[in-house]
Each structure stands twice: as structure tokens, then as C-alpha cells.
Design an enzyme around this catalytic site. Structure first.
Site, PDB file in Angstrom:
ATOM      1  N   HIS A  16      30.821   3.231   0.981  1.00 59.53           N
ATOM      2  CA  HIS A  16      29.882   4.754   1.371  1.00 59.53           C
ATOM      3  C   HIS A  16      29.457   5.618   0.334  1.00 59.53           C
ATOM      4  O   HIS A  16      28.672   6.339   0.456  1.00 59.53           O
ATOM      5  CB  HIS A  16      29.960   5.144   2.316  1.00 59.53           C
ATOM      6  CG  HIS A  16      28.721   5.632   3.216  1.00 59.53           C
ATOM      7  ND1 HIS A  16      28.707   5.575   4.235  1.00 59.53           N
ATOM      8  CD2 HIS A  16      27.451   6.124   3.665  1.00 59.53           C
ATOM      9  CE1 HIS A  16      27.911   6.184   4.989  1.00 59.53           C
ATOM     10  NE2 HIS A  16      26.533   6.271   4.183  1.00 59.53           N
ATOM     11  N   ASP A  47      27.288   6.855  11.545  1.00 53.33           N
ATOM     12  CA  ASP A  47      28.984   6.505  11.154  1.00 53.33           C
ATOM     13  C   ASP A  47      29.290   6.845  12.540  1.00 53.33           C
ATOM     14  O   ASP A  47      29.440   7.505  12.617  1.00 53.33           O
ATOM     15  CB  ASP A  47      28.729   7.361   9.971  1.00 53.33           C
ATOM     16  CG  ASP A  47      30.167   6.063   8.994  1.00 53.33           C
ATOM     17  OD1 ASP A  47      31.224   5.634   9.036  1.00 53.33           O
ATOM     18  OD2 ASP A  47      29.850   6.838   7.365  1.00 53.33           O
TER      19      ASP A  47
HETATM   20  N1  LIG Z   1      33.171   4.850   4.630  1.00 48.31           N
HETATM   21  C1  LIG Z   1      33.556   4.935   5.100  1.00 48.31           C
HETATM   22  N2  LIG Z   1      34.582   3.394   5.988  1.00 48.31           N
HETATM   23  N3  LIG Z   1      35.172   6.087   5.542  1.00 48.31           N
HETATM   24  C2  LIG Z   1      35.697   6.175   5.992  1.00 48.31           C
HETATM   25  C3  LIG Z   1      36.643   7.062   6.165  1.00 48.31           C
HETATM   26  C4  LIG Z   1      37.815   6.700   6.348  1.00 48.31           C
HETATM   27  C5  LIG Z   1      38.895   8.394   6.420  1.00 48.31           C
HETATM   28  N4  LIG Z   1      38.220   9.190   7.174  1.00 48.31           N
HETATM   29  C6  LIG Z   1      38.741   8.648   4.775  1.00 48.31           C
HETATM   30  O1  LIG Z   1      38.313   9.529   4.824  1.00 48.31           O
HETATM   31  O2  LIG Z   1      39.688   7.910   4.311  1.00 48.31           O
HETATM   32 MN   LIG Z   2      30.948   5.783   6.192  1.00 43.30          MN
END
Ligand SMILES: NC(=[NH2+])NCCC[C@H](N)C(=O)O
Ligand SMILES: [Mn+2]
Length: 259
Positions: A35, A58
Site C-alpha cells: 500500500h 482500509d
Molecule cells: N497497508 C497495510 N496493510 N498496512 C498495515 C499497517 C499495520 C500497522 N499499522 C503498521 O503501521 O505497520
Molecule cells: Mn493499507
């Protein structure tokens, strides 16, 4: 920040490709992948169209900075890199001079949140970000939530809309082949409905569909995840579940005039 150098080099290219597609007057669909890709696609969209509205669908807010991230994963940081309100919370980032945070945090809305880190929550509150978490989808229903989100970020429909759709917004039963699953998510029907509403708004300029990872899960998991992604994307570009008449021929075949 993990794999930072690859990220910086790759996003500059993504940005200029997206800018090119949109400047040619076409719509742009970007498939991912991590992402963090949103940094390139939204930067390119902004360069082509100026003032944008961004709908970020999301399970996660992806608004960590390098100082708040609990993991160091760049896919948790793209929104924080894009918005001007957080520009002063970053150290100097080498090879990112091409990227100037231009987006206003007021023009971003979230749908589907259910895993938000503590400092992410603080950021959302401090800046009054429009965010519809899963409890809001339950309370108001997906149609109302989508209408309110679009109204908040694009009241006159004048801004070009960027939709960044993370497949992990869907429940892992619907989309298991992704890296950071969170149970209790959107149904595929809700995901499709959001995108049908987006299409109906007539404002979509570019869409990302991200975090599909065919290396995760069984063959069947991959198949249902990819199929879910396909359904979400085609709804955004005008496909109707009630069916589509044939594009070219408008006569029903087999007609014979009785005499
Ligand atoms: N695009 C995603 N799957 N993002 C997940 C982020 C998970 C967590 N909040 C982090 O900053 O690592
Ligand atoms: Mn994401």
C-alpha cells in the site's frame, strides 16, 4: 524504514506513469502490491489534476510516520507522507525530493477502519480526519457512510477522486490472501456497494487496488481474493450487478417476423 531505497526509487516512476495516464485524459487503475504504492499514485494524480479528494478504504489508517510506526513497514505510512499537515513530523528523506506533500488532510476520508495504532488515533483526532470505522458501518449502513464520506471530501464534486482500496478492508473470509488480515471487516457486497456509489458520483479519476498477495494462503484462498478484487474494481468502473446490456448490438437475437 524497511526497504526504503527501493520504495523511493520505485515511487518516483509510479508517480510519473500515473501522471502521464491521467494527463492523456484516461482513467488510471493501479494494482498492488504494497500500500506504500499510494504515495506514487496519489502524487501522480495530484500533479495531473491538482486539488484531490481521497477515499481510503482500509482496515488500517496507514498514517504512521517513521517516528510513530510500531513496525517500520512503509505500507503503514503512505497517508502521512502525502499530507501537508504532517510534513514537519518527518526527518529529511533522501531521494524523495520529487515528492512534495500537497494533499490536505481534510480532503481524505476513511472507510473500514478496525486496526488503528495509538499515535495514528491521536493524529486522526488532532486533525479531525473524516473516518468511518467498522462500528460506523454497522450503525449507519454502508450506503450512508459512503455518501457522507464523499460529501465531506468533495461536497461540490469538483475535485478529482482518488480511491485507494486495500483488499484487507474486506473480511479475511472474503479476501484471505493479504499480509495483515483483520477479522470483522467489510463484506464483499459492502465493498462492491462502496465502489458502485463511487462510480455513480461520476468523480472517479484514479483507483488503487492493493495488498493482494498471491503468495499467501492456499490456491483457493488466492482465487477468492483475486475474484473479490476483480468485483470491487469492476464496480468502480461501472459494472452493474443487475446486469449489463450488450455494448454494441441492441436487438434481441432470433426474432422472426410472423406472416
Ligand atoms: N497497508 C497495510 N496493510 N498496512 C498495515 C499497517 C499495520 C500497522 N499499522 C503498521 O503501521 O505497520
Ligand atoms: Mn493499507
Amino acid at each position: 524504514m524497511r526497504e526504503y531505497d527501493d520504495f523511493a526509487a520505485c515511487m518516483e516512476k509510479v508517480s510519473s506513469s500515473v501522471k502521464q495516464v491521467l494527463s492523456d485524459g484516461r482513467l488510471c487503475l493501479s494494482l498492488g502490491g504494497d500500500h506504500s504504492m499510494g504515495v506514487g499514485t496519489i502524487d501522480g494524480h495530484y500533479q495531473a489534476k491538482g486539488d484531490l479528494a481521497v477515499l481510503w478504504i482500509d482496515a488500517h489508517a496507514d498514517i504512521n510516520t517513521s517516528a510513530t510506526s510500531p513496525t517500520g513497514n512503509l505500507h503503514g505510512m503512505p497517508v502521512a507522507l502525502l499530507v501537508k499537515e504532517l510534513a514537519d513530523y518527518w526527518p529529511y528523506l533522501p531521494n524523495m525530493d520529487w515528492q512534495v506533500p500537497m494533499l490536505s488532510i481534510k480532503n481524505i476520508a476513511y472507510i473500514g477502519l478496525r486496526s488503528v495504532d495509538e499515535y495514528e488515533r491521536l493524529i486522526l483526532e488532532k486533525f479531525g480526519v473524516t473516518a468511518y470505522a467498522m462500528e460506523d458501518v454497522e450503525r449507519l449502513g454502508v450506503h450512508e457512510v459512503t455518501q457522507r464520506a464523499l460529501e465531506a471530501i468533495n461536497p461540490n464534486g469538483e475535485r478529482s477522486l482518488h480511491v485507494s482500496f486495500d483488499i484487507d478492508s474486506l473480511d479475511p473470509l472474503e479476501a484471505p490472501s493479504t499480509g495483515t488480515t483483520e477479522r470483522g471487516g467489510l463484506s464483499l457486497r459492502e465493498g462492491v456497494h462502496i465502489m458502485e456509489t463511487v462510480f455513480a458520483s461520476g468523480t472517479l479519476g484514479a483507483m488503487d487496488l492493493v495488498e493482494v498477495n498471491p503468495l499467501i494462503g492456499s490456491e483457493k484462498d488466492v482465487k477468492i481474493t483475486v475474484d473479490a478484487a476483480r468485483q470491487v474494481v469492476r464496480a468502480g468502473f461501472g459494472y452493474k450487478r443487475r446486469g449489463m446490456p450488450p455494448l454494441l448490438k441492441q436487438e434481441i437475437p432470433g426474432y422472426q417476423k410472423a406472416d
